[in-house]
Design an enzyme around this catalytic site. Structure first.
Site, PDB file in Angstrom:
ATOM      1  N   HIS A  24      -3.952  -1.515  -7.182  1.00 20.84           N
ATOM      2  CA  HIS A  24      -2.886  -0.419  -7.476  1.00 20.84           C
ATOM      3  C   HIS A  24      -4.021   0.699  -7.827  1.00 20.84           C
ATOM      4  CE1 HIS A  24       0.799  -2.982  -8.162  1.00 20.84           C
ATOM      5  NE2 HIS A  24       0.378  -2.910  -6.879  1.00 20.84           N
ATOM      6  N   THR A  66       3.526  14.078  -3.823  1.00 22.78           N
ATOM      7  CA  THR A  66       2.821  15.063  -2.776  1.00 22.78           C
ATOM      8  C   THR A  66       1.373  14.957  -2.943  1.00 22.78           C
ATOM      9  OG1 THR A  66       3.255  16.927  -4.050  1.00 22.78           O
ATOM     10  CG2 THR A  66       4.715  16.518  -2.358  1.00 22.78           C
ATOM     11  N   VAL A  98      -8.333  -2.925  -2.088  1.00 19.01           N
ATOM     12  CA  VAL A  98      -9.176  -4.385  -2.387  1.00 19.01           C
ATOM     13  C   VAL A  98      -9.891  -4.651  -1.125  1.00 19.01           C
ATOM     14  CG1 VAL A  98      -8.761  -6.772  -2.611  1.00 19.01           C
ATOM     15  CG2 VAL A  98      -7.313  -5.252  -3.688  1.00 19.01           C
ATOM     16  N   THR A  99      -9.410  -4.723  -0.226  1.00 18.09           N
ATOM     17  CA  THR A  99     -10.140  -5.166   0.944  1.00 18.09           C
ATOM     18  C   THR A  99     -11.273  -4.041   1.627  1.00 18.09           C
ATOM     19  OG1 THR A  99      -8.702  -4.836   2.627  1.00 18.09           O
ATOM     20  CG2 THR A  99      -8.701  -6.866   1.460  1.00 18.09           C
ATOM     21  N   ASP A 101       0.931  -1.249   0.006  1.00 23.81           N
ATOM     22  CA  ASP A 101      -0.021   0.134  -0.085  1.00 23.81           C
ATOM     23  C   ASP A 101       0.827   1.259   0.008  1.00 23.81           C
ATOM     24  OD1 ASP A 101      -2.351  -1.618   0.397  1.00 23.81           O
ATOM     25  OD2 ASP A 101      -1.784  -1.775   2.357  1.00 23.81           O
ATOM     26  N   GLU A 102       2.135   1.240  -0.346  1.00 27.16           N
ATOM     27  CA  GLU A 102       2.996   2.474  -0.644  1.00 27.16           C
ATOM     28  C   GLU A 102       2.575   3.395  -1.605  1.00 27.16           C
ATOM     29  OE1 GLU A 102       5.425  -1.245   0.639  1.00 27.16           O
ATOM     30  OE2 GLU A 102       4.042  -0.777  -1.106  1.00 27.16           O
ATOM     31  N   ARG A 131     -10.408  -2.578   4.058  1.00 26.35           N
ATOM     32  CA  ARG A 131     -10.276  -2.815   5.632  1.00 26.35           C
ATOM     33  C   ARG A 131      -8.931  -1.488   6.158  1.00 26.35           C
ATOM     34  NH1 ARG A 131      -7.484  -8.806   6.430  1.00 26.35           N
ATOM     35  NH2 ARG A 131      -6.602  -7.943   4.420  1.00 26.35           N
ATOM     36  N   GLN A 177       2.233  -5.845  -3.418  1.00 24.39           N
ATOM     37  CA  GLN A 177       2.329  -6.044  -1.733  1.00 24.39           C
ATOM     38  C   GLN A 177       3.761  -5.359  -1.499  1.00 24.39           C
ATOM     39  OE1 GLN A 177       1.507  -9.437  -3.539  1.00 24.39           O
ATOM     40  NE2 GLN A 177      -0.516  -8.554  -3.486  1.00 24.39           N
ATOM     41  N   LEU A 185       3.831  12.328   1.364  1.00 24.88           N
ATOM     42  CA  LEU A 185       4.759  13.309   2.093  1.00 24.88           C
ATOM     43  C   LEU A 185       3.716  14.201   2.882  1.00 24.88           C
ATOM     44  CD1 LEU A 185       7.350  14.199   3.022  1.00 24.88           C
ATOM     45  CD2 LEU A 185       7.429  15.649   1.100  1.00 24.88           C
ATOM     46  N   GLY A 212       1.134   1.721  -7.616  1.00 28.29           N
ATOM     47  CA  GLY A 212       0.280   1.952  -8.691  1.00 28.29           C
ATOM     48  C   GLY A 212       0.598   3.468  -9.645  1.00 28.29           C
TER      49      GLY A 212
END
Length: 432
Positions: free
Chosen positions: A42, A416, A301-302, A14-15, A304, A225, A333, A18
């Site tokens: 993504h 940003t 995706v989830t 989740d960084e 959550r 991932q 950032l 995409g």
């Protein structure tokens, strides 16, 4: 001369991979997925329009790019057709530009049923999978009983193999997990209805990539991932079922490891994690809640909620070792705008009092670990949508530089905002 660049998550997923894949795709001929499945999420925002791709490479939104799905990816025919349909309804000619390895394992309904049954049986000890059958499909691959994309070419043989493997799964589902069996005929009919579409996209991915390299084409490998979820090197057993690290490129696509030129590690300006597992810098206070709110930290995706914490340089140092990271892209950032102070975890204090600068491997070895923080002054100014590094607040620049110092890796790209234009490329990976 062509460059081969890997983009991967250096944290727990989740960084923001995409967006960066999409940003750099303008420079390339091929975008390649090499591991994972439709458990990836993504998110791309282009001209205000949001697209979430789970299985198809993010390069599909660029008409001049060919997208490849390598052998390391587990493919759900149902999910693939659904995603193709969504893109084709927008006028994107997916079938002309998507190629798939015949060695990709198939995810079928019995994998999903097993995934759900196991998680339900584990209760509070559940791993926290996405419930999409990823793990069971990889299990079948390793056990050499799985059905693969290439099996779709021979429909009679496929039907016989499916019957045998479904007996194996239904026996467990009914007798051990006490749930309903998966229907053989419906599973077969559903797959056969779309088999010709999938086989029509099958190609020799290794040869395509090797030819592209020899012809001087730029290639981008899109990871899913994150490093700390790697099946071998992550916080086992709270990991995914594939190799999310750079080594997965070679095994998951057939591209020789000596031919990789640059590894871009994507990092958030803080850390997040979904599901169970150790997370040393996790925040349980109002600061953590504020980061989650400002960062909209919910799984693509989830759905959550993600756990949030301060930047963990200790875990990142392990990611640098594992991936031979060339440079970082720091995302989100702007989420840290407005805090009085920001923190960087620079070491761990182990239960025995030992101070370590590299993260342990197995989840059990993280128990009782305490973060050692450096505290830096925060910044009140707004960094959202800034595209000139010289316009960033000085305290923000100090934070970026300190992360470079404690990790030993340059931050080559800064993000940003969610849109592709809200980005600063300080050093182009394809020119590096």
């Amino acid at each position: 001369m062509g460059k081969s660049v890997v983009i991967l998550g250096a944290q727990w997923g989740d960084e923001g991979k995409g967006k960066i894949v999409d940003l750099l795709t303008d420079r390339v001929k091929y975008v390649v997925r090499y591991q994972g499945g439709h458990n990836a999420g993504h998110t791309l925002i282009i001209n205000g329009e949001k697209t979430v791709l789970r299985l198809i490479p993010s390069g599909m939104l660029h008409p001049n790019v060919t997208c490849l799905i390598g052998n390391g990816v587990v493919v759900s025919p149902e999910a693939l057709m659904k995603e193709m349909g969504e893109l084709e309804s927008r006028g994107i000619k997916v079938r002309e530009r998507l190629l798939i390895s015949e060695a990709c394992p198939l995810i079928l309904p019995y994998h999903v049923a097993m995934d759900h049954a196991r998680e339900a049986a584990l209760g509070k000890k559940a791993i926290g999978t996405t419930g999409r059958g990823i793990g069971p499909a990889y299990e079948d691959k390793v056990a050499r009983r799985g059905l693969r994309v290439g099996d779709l070419f021979n429909k009679e043989a496929f039907a016989e193999k499916l019957k045998n493997i479904l007996e194996y799964y239904n026996f467990q589902l009914v007798n051990y997990y006490k749930v309903e069996p998966v229907d053989y005929q419906k599973t077969l009919d559903d797959v056969m209805a779309i088999a010709d579409v999938i086989t029509g996209m099958v190609a020799d991915i290794t040869t395509i990539l090797d030819t592209a390299r020899k012809n001087g084409e730029h290639i981008l490998f899109e990871g899913a991932q994150g490093t700390m979820l790697d099946i071998d090197h992550g916080t086992y057993p709270y990991v995914t079922s594939s190799n999310t690290t750079a080594g997965g490129v070679a095994t998951g696509s057939g591209f020789g490891p000596r031919n990789l030129d640059y590894v871009l590690g994507i990092i958030k300006a803080y850390c997040t994690r979904v599901g169970g597992g150790p997370f040393t810098t996790e925040l349980f206070d109002d600061v953590g809640a504020e980061i989650a709110r400002k960062g909209n930290e919910f799984g693509a995706v989830t759905g959550r909620p993600r756990r949030c914490g301060w930047f963990d340089a200790v875990a990142i140092r392990r990611a640098i070792q594992l991936n031979s990271i060339s440079g970082f892209c720091m995302t989100k950032l702007d989420v840290l705008d407005g805090f009085d102070e920001v923190k960087i975890c620079v070491a761990y204090k182990m239960p025995n009092g030992e101070i370590v600068e590299y993260a342990p491997l197995a989840a059990k070895d993280w128990e009782g670990v305490e973060p050692i923080y450096e505290t830096l002054p925060g910044w009140k100014e707004n960094t959202f949508r800034i595209t000139d590094v010289n316009k960033l607040p000085q305290n923000c620049i100090n934070y970026i530089k300190r992360i470079e110092e404690v990790t030993g890796v340059p931050i080559d790209i800064l993000s940003t905002g969610p849109d592709r234009v809200e980005t600063m490329i300080l050093r182009d990976p394809f020119a590096a």
